[in-house]
Design an enzyme around this catalytic site. Structure first.
Site, mmCIF file in Angstrom:
data_model
loop_
_atom_site.group_PDB
_atom_site.id
_atom_site.type_symbol
_atom_site.label_atom_id
_atom_site.label_comp_id
_atom_site.label_asym_id
_atom_site.label_seq_id
_atom_site.Cartn_x
_atom_site.Cartn_y
_atom_site.Cartn_z
ATOM 1 N N GLY A 51 -10.200 33.140 21.783
ATOM 2 C CA GLY A 51 -11.265 32.430 21.081
ATOM 3 C C GLY A 51 -10.786 31.035 20.724
ATOM 4 O O GLY A 51 -9.574 30.779 20.700
ATOM 5 N N GLN A 93 -10.475 23.184 15.848
ATOM 6 C CA GLN A 93 -9.093 23.312 16.356
ATOM 7 C C GLN A 93 -8.763 22.221 17.367
ATOM 8 O O GLN A 93 -7.589 21.970 17.646
ATOM 9 C CB GLN A 93 -8.869 24.687 17.000
ATOM 10 C CG GLN A 93 -8.928 25.837 16.005
ATOM 11 C CD GLN A 93 -8.646 27.165 16.669
ATOM 12 O OE1 GLN A 93 -9.561 27.801 17.186
ATOM 13 N NE2 GLN A 93 -7.391 27.591 16.691
ATOM 14 N N CYS A 141 -3.270 32.892 15.746
ATOM 15 C CA CYS A 141 -4.163 31.736 15.833
ATOM 16 C C CYS A 141 -3.429 30.638 16.578
ATOM 17 O O CYS A 141 -2.249 30.387 16.312
ATOM 18 C CB CYS A 141 -4.543 31.265 14.431
ATOM 19 S SG CYS A 141 -5.651 29.837 14.423
ATOM 20 N N LEU A 142 -4.137 29.987 17.492
ATOM 21 C CA LEU A 142 -3.515 28.909 18.268
ATOM 22 C C LEU A 142 -3.121 27.739 17.366
ATOM 23 O O LEU A 142 -2.273 26.937 17.743
ATOM 24 C CB LEU A 142 -4.473 28.444 19.376
ATOM 25 C CG LEU A 142 -4.760 29.508 20.447
ATOM 26 C CD1 LEU A 142 -5.881 29.054 21.370
ATOM 27 C CD2 LEU A 142 -3.490 29.827 21.242
ATOM 28 N N HIS A 175 -13.075 35.428 12.808
ATOM 29 C CA HIS A 175 -11.948 34.481 12.771
ATOM 30 C C HIS A 175 -12.426 33.073 13.169
ATOM 31 O O HIS A 175 -12.059 32.080 12.528
ATOM 32 C CB HIS A 175 -10.855 35.008 13.711
ATOM 33 C CG HIS A 175 -9.682 34.107 13.935
ATOM 34 N ND1 HIS A 175 -8.394 34.449 13.579
ATOM 35 C CD2 HIS A 175 -9.578 32.887 14.530
ATOM 36 C CE1 HIS A 175 -7.568 33.472 13.920
ATOM 37 N NE2 HIS A 175 -8.253 32.511 14.503
ATOM 38 N N GLU A 176 -13.251 32.991 14.215
ATOM 39 C CA GLU A 176 -13.731 31.676 14.682
ATOM 40 C C GLU A 176 -14.687 31.046 13.679
ATOM 41 O O GLU A 176 -14.631 29.835 13.421
ATOM 42 C CB GLU A 176 -14.415 31.800 16.051
ATOM 43 C CG GLU A 176 -13.565 32.380 17.175
ATOM 44 C CD GLU A 176 -12.183 31.800 17.273
ATOM 45 O OE1 GLU A 176 -11.963 30.652 16.839
ATOM 46 O OE2 GLU A 176 -11.287 32.504 17.763
ATOM 47 N N HIS A 214 -12.964 29.366 10.930
ATOM 48 C CA HIS A 214 -12.498 28.013 11.263
ATOM 49 C C HIS A 214 -13.573 26.974 10.938
ATOM 50 O O HIS A 214 -13.265 25.864 10.503
ATOM 51 C CB HIS A 214 -12.161 27.912 12.760
ATOM 52 C CG HIS A 214 -10.790 28.379 13.135
ATOM 53 N ND1 HIS A 214 -9.641 27.780 12.665
ATOM 54 C CD2 HIS A 214 -10.381 29.358 13.975
ATOM 55 C CE1 HIS A 214 -8.579 28.396 13.202
ATOM 56 N NE2 HIS A 214 -9.005 29.355 13.999
HETATM 57 O O1 GNR Z 1 -6.096 34.021 20.768
HETATM 58 C C1 GNR Z 1 -6.344 34.489 19.651
HETATM 59 N N1 GNR Z 1 -6.079 35.802 19.400
HETATM 60 C C2 GNR Z 1 -6.529 36.460 18.268
HETATM 61 C C3 GNR Z 1 -5.987 37.708 17.989
HETATM 62 C C4 GNR Z 1 -6.399 38.434 16.889
HETATM 63 C C5 GNR Z 1 -7.375 37.907 16.068
HETATM 64 C C6 GNR Z 1 -7.913 36.659 16.312
HETATM 65 C C7 GNR Z 1 -7.497 35.939 17.412
HETATM 66 S S1 GNR Z 1 -8.205 34.384 17.744
HETATM 67 C C8 GNR Z 1 -6.875 33.615 18.596
HETATM 68 C C9 GNR Z 1 -7.289 32.242 19.109
HETATM 69 C C10 GNR Z 1 -7.648 31.346 17.948
HETATM 70 O O2 GNR Z 1 -6.858 30.789 17.250
HETATM 71 N N2 GNR Z 1 -8.926 31.212 17.688
HETATM 72 O O3 GNR Z 1 -9.334 30.472 16.647
HETATM 73 NI NI NI Z 2 -7.740 30.592 15.188
#
Ligand code: GNR
Ligand code: NI
Length: 175
Positions: free
Chosen positions: A46, A51, A94-95, A136-137, A140
């Site tokens: 995601g 980001q 999270c990236l 999660h997204e 952000h």
């Molecule tokens: O790549 C991602 N893996 C992930 C694993 C568990 C819960 C959420 C994520 S999202 C993350 C990519 C990211 O930072 N998205 O904002």
């Molecule tokens: Ni993230």
């Protein structure tokens, strides 16, 4: 398509609230495609526009496995309209918080309303990792990172390490 640089915490842009898009036009579609390319290269499942430094309410996801056909999801103005009573815990990453992982509890299932890449209003029911990733997204877009769901002790340990890595230039891409 273009690969975009991914911001790493701590960065004030990751803490800002993103603005809704008026409509999904060619410019937003291009942003969605650039975000997908960036996400696939990272790799991640995601990515949210803030980001990559764009404070617009746009997210992309793809939870297809390596041996499966790509299944990209493009969403503008995503809104959670329902969550389940039962919760699920996932070890999240999270990236923008590279090399750190922690268990986060969220509703196990949700329904999200959004504009797709053709500016069509849609709803999607999600459970499992997709439900977690959508939440999660959308976090952000509110300036919230998964580490904000941890105790301040755990969060601060991670933030200190990320700051130190930035200062020494260790790991990852320069800001
Ligand atoms: O790549 C991602 N893996 C992930 C694993 C568990 C819960 C959420 C994520 S999202 C993350 C990519 C990211 O930072 N998205 O904002
Ligand atoms: Ni993230």
């Amino acid at each position: 398509m273009a690969q975009l640089p991914i911001l790493v915490a701590p960065d004030p842009r990751l803490a800002k609230k993103s603005l809704p898009v008026a409509a999904v036009d060619a410019e937003i579609r291009q942003l969605m495609d650039d975000m997908l390319e960036t996400m696939y290269i990272a790799p991640g499942i995601g990515l949210a526009a803030p980001q990559v430094g764009v404070l617009k309410r746009v997210i992309v996801l793809d939870l297809a496995g390596e041996d499966e056909a790509p299944a990209p999801l493009r969403m503008a103005n995503p809104e959670i309209v329902w969550v389940s009573d039962d919760d699920a815990e996932y070890n999240e990453g999270c990236l923008s918080v590279p090399e750190h992982y922690a268990d986060v509890v969220r509703p196990a299932a949700c329904r999200v309303k959004y504009l797709d890449e053709n500016n069509v209003q849609r709803e999607l029911d999600a459970e499992g990792l997709l439900a977690t990733c959508i939440q999660h997204e959308i976090d952000h877009l509110e300036g919230v990172l998964f580490i904000d769901h941890l105790t301040s002790l755990k969060r601060n340990i991670i933030l200190r390490k990320l700051l130190k890595a930035k200062k020494t230039g260790a790991g990852g891409v320069p800001a």
